[in-house]
Design an enzyme around this catalytic site. Structure first.
Site, PDB file in Angstrom:
ATOM      1  N   GLN A 137      -0.995   4.635   3.942  1.00  0.00           N
ATOM      2  CA  GLN A 137       0.150   3.746   4.073  1.00  0.00           C
ATOM      3  C   GLN A 137       1.348   4.584   4.465  1.00  0.00           C
ATOM      4  O   GLN A 137       1.668   5.589   3.801  1.00  0.00           O
ATOM      5  CB  GLN A 137       0.435   3.060   2.721  1.00  0.00           C
ATOM      6  CG  GLN A 137      -0.582   2.022   2.337  1.00  0.00           C
ATOM      7  CD  GLN A 137      -0.379   0.730   3.102  1.00  0.00           C
ATOM      8  OE1 GLN A 137       0.511  -0.041   2.796  1.00  0.00           O
ATOM      9  NE2 GLN A 137      -1.209   0.492   4.105  1.00  0.00           N
ATOM     10  N   ASP A 180      -0.387   4.827  -0.481  1.00  0.00           N
ATOM     11  CA  ASP A 180      -1.828   4.855  -0.755  1.00  0.00           C
ATOM     12  C   ASP A 180      -2.688   5.468   0.361  1.00  0.00           C
ATOM     13  O   ASP A 180      -2.467   5.164   1.540  1.00  0.00           O
ATOM     14  CB  ASP A 180      -2.373   3.433  -0.921  1.00  0.00           C
ATOM     15  CG  ASP A 180      -1.492   2.535  -1.757  1.00  0.00           C
ATOM     16  OD1 ASP A 180      -0.541   3.034  -2.370  1.00  0.00           O
ATOM     17  OD2 ASP A 180      -1.765   1.328  -1.786  1.00  0.00           O
TER      18      ASP A 180
END
Ligand code: FRU
Length: 477
Positions: free
Chosen positions: A63, A47
């Site tokens: 992420q 993400d």
């Protein structure tokens, strides 16, 4: 245990890891590596996080599991940009090194507040032999926008009726209070929006669970976002475990956008869920506001279960989408590549596309074309490979078929239902991805497409059509 002592040890580990990571170099040889999309130097990206304009610069985090192409203890990688096109790699912002986030500095958003860059994220830990999931919502702040101080959990208890699957904080200002939206799973395994309220961004009170209007709509909602464009307010959610409208799409993770209305007493009411993307690879998007008032979205060009892709052999996996400006047209949300991307364009060429084919000699381009029903556009044509975009008259759908590519996923077709006479496409391609904007951004199909390095042909079966094509230069990443 002594939390303070553990915190201190955690910070030391995190500094060492940052040093090691700063010297990591790109496995740049991979032919699938994008030229102008954000991709990880190595390891797995998922993400986008903390997308924000702060003190004259854009900040974007993601992420990251740097050590291998698997979903393990996540870090927050950090990039900054003056223009949303050229990105500068910064020291890793957050590492999974403290007692509250040791098994993952999970997703969250940022706030630019009183000269500070504030990061709100979910701390994920696994405890005991059963590896029970323990979830807290955490805060980290920075004065210089580069170095972050973790403050630990600001919410350390689960609200009643919710499992430890509660994560991905988004902070919004409403009626002189701060609201924190979280994706949540109820004890009876339904996805919902959880909301907390705060006056000072440090102490938070649970406000409630929302989204009951959607009934049984997936077992978990991930990565919420909430924003207004003009008079319309929208909520983005990632419901997990819902069925697709299409028999071809067997993936249970979807991203959608709903209308949101703040209720007069408290909370939010949702209505009109619509898909945000109709391609293979799109999840967990975040939006931010530019200084000139545009709402810009960036998503993960990947899905939670998809880890078998050809780039893994070269040590990296997944990329982010291009930056898309969101606007509202006739009450509906429209997505369009940000104008700043034009800076990468080479001069436009007009090409009459037909079944004769044309070699663009590049996999990085911006192509506009209008398709008649019954025609088929083939991209990335090479020895035995092509991505097919079929204006399928019988299904009344634009069909994307990736069965003749190097992609390994089993389901190979996505479809976008369409009415209307013509299909206008703007396609942005970058090595191993396409983002197909349909009918001026009414819908988008986003996908990774792996083909042989020299598969740069384009052809059109059916009525020939004039295409306008611009090759795209690499950005500074
Ligand atoms: C979505 C997600 C988030 C979580 C993060 C962990 O892809 O599962 O809900 O915070 O990824 O990497």
């Amino acid at each position: 245990f002594d939390e303070e002592a553990l915190l201190k040890i955690g910070r030391m580990i995190s500094e060492q890891q940052q040093l090691a990571l700063a010297s990591a170099t790109k496995p740049a040889q991979c032919p699938h590596r994008p030229c102008w999309h954000i991709s990880p130097p190595q390891g797995l990206l998922n993400d986008p996080n903390g997308f924000i304009f702060h003190n004259g610069e854009y900040h974007l985090f993601y992420q990251w599991y740097p050590h291998a192409c698997v979903h393990k203890d996540k870090y927050w990688a950090h990039l900054t940009s003056p223009d949303l096109v050229n990105w500068q790699w910064q020291p890793v912002a957050l590492t999974p090194s403290d007692w509250f986030d040791a098994h993952g500095v999970f997703s969250g958003h940022a706030l630019s507040h009183q000269n500070q860059l504030m990061l709100f994220y979910t701390g994920n830990t696994r405890i005991g032999e059963q590896r029970d999931r323990h979830t807290t919502q955490c805060l980290a702040t920075s004065q210089d926008g580069i170095h972050f101080t973790k403050h630990g959990p600001i919410i350390d208890q689960l609200p009643e009726g919710v499992t430890p699957h509660i994560r991905d904080p988004k902070i919004v200002r409403h009626n002189d209070s701060w609201l924190m939206l979280l994706g949540a799973q109820t004890s009876d395994l339904k996805g919902r929006l959880a909301i907390y309220r705060s006056e000072d961004l440090h102490t938070w009170q649970f406000d409630g669970l929302y989204g009951q209007e959607f009934g049984d709509f997936g077992y978990m909602w991930e990565c919420p976002d909430l924003f207004s464009i003009g008079d319309e307010t929208f909520a983005v959610i990632g419901p997990q475990g819902i069925e697709s409208f299409s028999e071809h799409n067997t993936i249970p993770h979807h991203n959608g956008i709903a209308r949101a209305r703040f209720k007069s007493d408290k909370g939010i009411e949702l209505s009109d869920f619509e898909h945000l993307d109709y391609g293979f690879d799109f999840y967990a998007p975040q939006t931010m506001l530019t200084p000139d008032g545009r709402r810009v979205m960036c998503g993960w060009m990947g899905l939670p279960d998809e880890i078998d892709q050809p780039s893994v052999e070269n040590g990296w996996l997944h990329q982010l989408t291009l930056m898309r400006e969101l606007s509202v047209k006739d009450g509906r949300l429209v997505q369009w590549p940000i104008a700043e991307l034009d800076a990468l364009s080479q001069p436009e060429q007009a090409i009459m596309l037909s079944d004769q084919g044309y070699s663009l000699e590049s996999k990085s381009f911006d192509l506009s074309i209008e398709l008649e029903w019954g025609s088929q556009l083939n991209l990335f044509e090479g020895e035995g490979s092509q991505l097919m975009l079929i204006a399928d008259q019988s299904r009344r759908a634009l069909v994307m078929d990736r069965s003749q590519t190097l992609n390994r996923a089993q389901d190979t077709i996505r479809e976008l239902p369409l009415t209307g006479d013509k299909i206008r496409l703007r396609i942005l391609a970058d090595s191993s991805s396409v983002e197909v904007f349909v009918n001026d951004g009414d819908a988008v199909m986003t996908s990774r497409v792996f083909t042989e390095p020299h598969a740069t042909g384009i052809s059109l079966t059916g009525t020939p059509s004039l295409a306008r094509v611009k090759r795209l230069n690499p950005s500074r990443a």
